[in-house]
Design a protein around this motif. Structure first.
Motif, PDB file in Angstrom:
ATOM      1  N   MET A  21       0.844  -1.197   0.000  1.00  0.00           N
ATOM      2  CA  MET A  21       0.000   0.000   0.000  1.00  0.00           C
ATOM      3  C   MET A  21       0.878   1.244   0.000  1.00  0.00           C
ATOM      4  N   SER A  22       0.554   2.231  -0.838  1.00  0.00           N
ATOM      5  CA  SER A  22       1.340   3.449  -0.915  1.00  0.00           C
ATOM      6  C   SER A  22       1.111   4.311   0.310  1.00  0.00           C
ATOM      7  N   ALA A  23       2.094   5.166   0.600  1.00  0.00           N
ATOM      8  CA  ALA A  23       1.977   6.069   1.738  1.00  0.00           C
ATOM      9  C   ALA A  23       0.841   7.056   1.490  1.00  0.00           C
ATOM     10  N   PRO A  24       0.144   7.479   2.563  1.00  0.00           N
ATOM     11  CA  PRO A  24      -0.953   8.430   2.374  1.00  0.00           C
ATOM     12  C   PRO A  24      -0.445   9.764   1.845  1.00  0.00           C
ATOM     13  N   ALA A  25      -1.275  10.400   1.027  1.00  0.00           N
ATOM     14  CA  ALA A  25      -0.949  11.719   0.486  1.00  0.00           C
ATOM     15  C   ALA A  25      -1.376  12.768   1.506  1.00  0.00           C
ATOM     16  N   VAL A  26      -0.396  13.480   2.075  1.00  0.00           N
ATOM     17  CA  VAL A  26      -0.648  14.415   3.172  1.00  0.00           C
ATOM     18  C   VAL A  26      -0.627  15.848   2.653  1.00  0.00           C
ATOM     19  N   LEU A  27      -1.712  16.563   2.897  1.00  0.00           N
ATOM     20  CA  LEU A  27      -1.770  17.994   2.598  1.00  0.00           C
ATOM     21  C   LEU A  27      -1.515  18.740   3.897  1.00  0.00           C
ATOM     22  N   ALA A  28      -0.458  19.549   3.936  1.00  0.00           N
ATOM     23  CA  ALA A  28      -0.078  20.290   5.134  1.00  0.00           C
ATOM     24  C   ALA A  28      -0.513  21.747   4.995  1.00  0.00           C
ATOM     25  N   ILE A  29      -1.175  22.245   6.050  1.00  0.00           N
ATOM     26  CA  ILE A  29      -1.684  23.620   6.044  1.00  0.00           C
ATOM     27  C   ILE A  29      -1.137  24.352   7.268  1.00  0.00           C
ATOM     28  N   ASP A  30      -0.400  25.418   7.029  1.00  0.00           N
ATOM     29  CA  ASP A  30       0.124  26.267   8.105  1.00  0.00           C
ATOM     30  C   ASP A  30      -0.697  27.546   8.095  1.00  0.00           C
ATOM     31  N   ALA A  31      -1.689  27.614   8.993  1.00  0.00           N
ATOM     32  CA  ALA A  31      -2.706  28.668   8.937  1.00  0.00           C
ATOM     33  C   ALA A  31      -2.444  29.752   9.965  1.00  0.00           C
ATOM     34  N   GLY A  32      -2.069  30.928   9.485  1.00  0.00           N
ATOM     35  CA  GLY A  32      -1.855  32.081  10.353  1.00  0.00           C
ATOM     36  C   GLY A  32      -2.769  33.220   9.965  1.00  0.00           C
ATOM     37  N   GLN A  33      -2.758  34.269  10.769  1.00  0.00           N
ATOM     38  CA  GLN A  33      -3.611  35.416  10.489  1.00  0.00           C
ATOM     39  C   GLN A  33      -3.105  36.228   9.302  1.00  0.00           C
TER      40      GLN A  33
END
Length: 309
Positions: free
Chosen positions: A1-13
């Motif tokens: 099984m392939s590694a999960p596709a991770v979407l990273a969000i760095d949410a600032g003001q």
């Protein structure tokens, strides 16, 4: 099984950075910042939807580090419900102090003070964590960009009234508000007032470098506040570590004088506390959330929902 596709969000003001699955630093998308007066999770869901529409990337896991995340907003299950139709199977949410730490120091004990418009310090020991400040511009954020800007404007109005010494900070305030007697009304009515006040931190840095006594004093006091927060956080988690690494990150430390004052204050109280360079940035820490194990001291600070949880 392939590694999960991770979407990273760095949410600032001030802005949101998004790293695509299999993305690398430098390829991050930059979007408008989160709006603190509106519900948070729909904003994050909109970021996921917009990113998928824009790039076509498959997203299995959403990981987000969020400025000012509260317990009420840290509902990973509710977030998953909002993005499940986009193919997302797992969600991880964390306060940006957690992701700043992981980005700056990685998987080891230490302390990170992140000072921009606001400020928060997180220390991680062998088994425990401690967060200091990060209480917002009304109740806290001592030494932050907003705090420095607020002290600058206070000094300007003291000079205007004859209650304090003259300062070159007055010129910058007058450029923005030619009639200083009306500045407070204009500022209070401006929905962007927090950013405007914080923008004066850069003015203070320049004036301090030009040897303005008022700006120099504000700079020294800000550095002392930041060093004090670090000491308070470390005291709550440190056990028998012979040295304790500290990272200082964020725009406030772009002032060479403030940074030097911070280092002197910090090292003057405990030479075993060692300032080190960050190994990465906040969004690197967001991407690292998926590797935080259940036994890691930071595990309790990561809110999870999905197939693996």
């Amino acid at each position: 099984m392939s590694a999960p596709a991770v979407l990273a969000i760095d949410a600032g003001q001030s802005g949101i950075k998004v790293r695509l699955p299999q993305g690398v630093r430098g390829d991050d998308l930059v979007l408008d910042g989160i709006r603190t007066g509106e519900p948070l999770l729909p904003q994050l869901a909109a970021v996921v939807a917009a990113t998928r529409e824009r790039t076509g990337a498959r997203v299995d896991t959403v990981a987000a580090g969020i400025s000012g995340l509260t317990d009420a907003n840290a509902d990973a299950a509710a977030m998953l419900d909002l993005v499940r139709d986009l193919g997302v199977r797992d969600v991880l949410l964390a306060h940006d102090s957690t992701t700043s730490f992981l980005g700056a120091l990685g998987d080891r004990a230490g302390a990170v003070v992140a000072a921009g418009t606001g400020v928060v310090t997180l220390a991680v020991g062998a088994e425990t964590t401690a967060r200091v400040d990060g209480w917002g511009w009304i109740m806290g954020d001592a030494g932050s960009g907003y705090w420095i800007g607020r002290e600058a404007l206070d000094a300007v109005m003291r000079a205007y009234d004859g209650r304090g010494p003259n300062t070159m900070l007055t010129a910058a305030a007058s450029d923005l508000w030619p009639d200083l007697s009306q500045a407070y009304m204009t500022l209070q009515a401006d929905p962007d007032r927090v950013r405007i006040v914080a923008s004066f931190a850069a003015v203070v840095a320049r004036a301090a470098a030009a040897d303005d006594a008022v700006a120099r004093d504000i700079t020294a006091r800000a550095a002392h506040e930041l060093a004090g927060s670090v000491r308070a956080a470390i005291a709550q988690v440190r056990t028998d570590e012979p040295t304790f690494p500290v990272c200082s990150i964020g725009g406030v430390f772009g002032s060479p004088l403030l940074h030097a004052d911070f280092v002197a204050d910090l090292h003057g109280s405990d030479e075993s506390v060692r300032l080190v360079d960050p190994v990465g940035v906040g969004i690197d820490g967001v991407a690292a959330l998926v590797a935080v194990t259940d036994t890691h001291p930071l595990a309790a600070l990561v809110h999870r929902a999905g197939l693996a949880h």
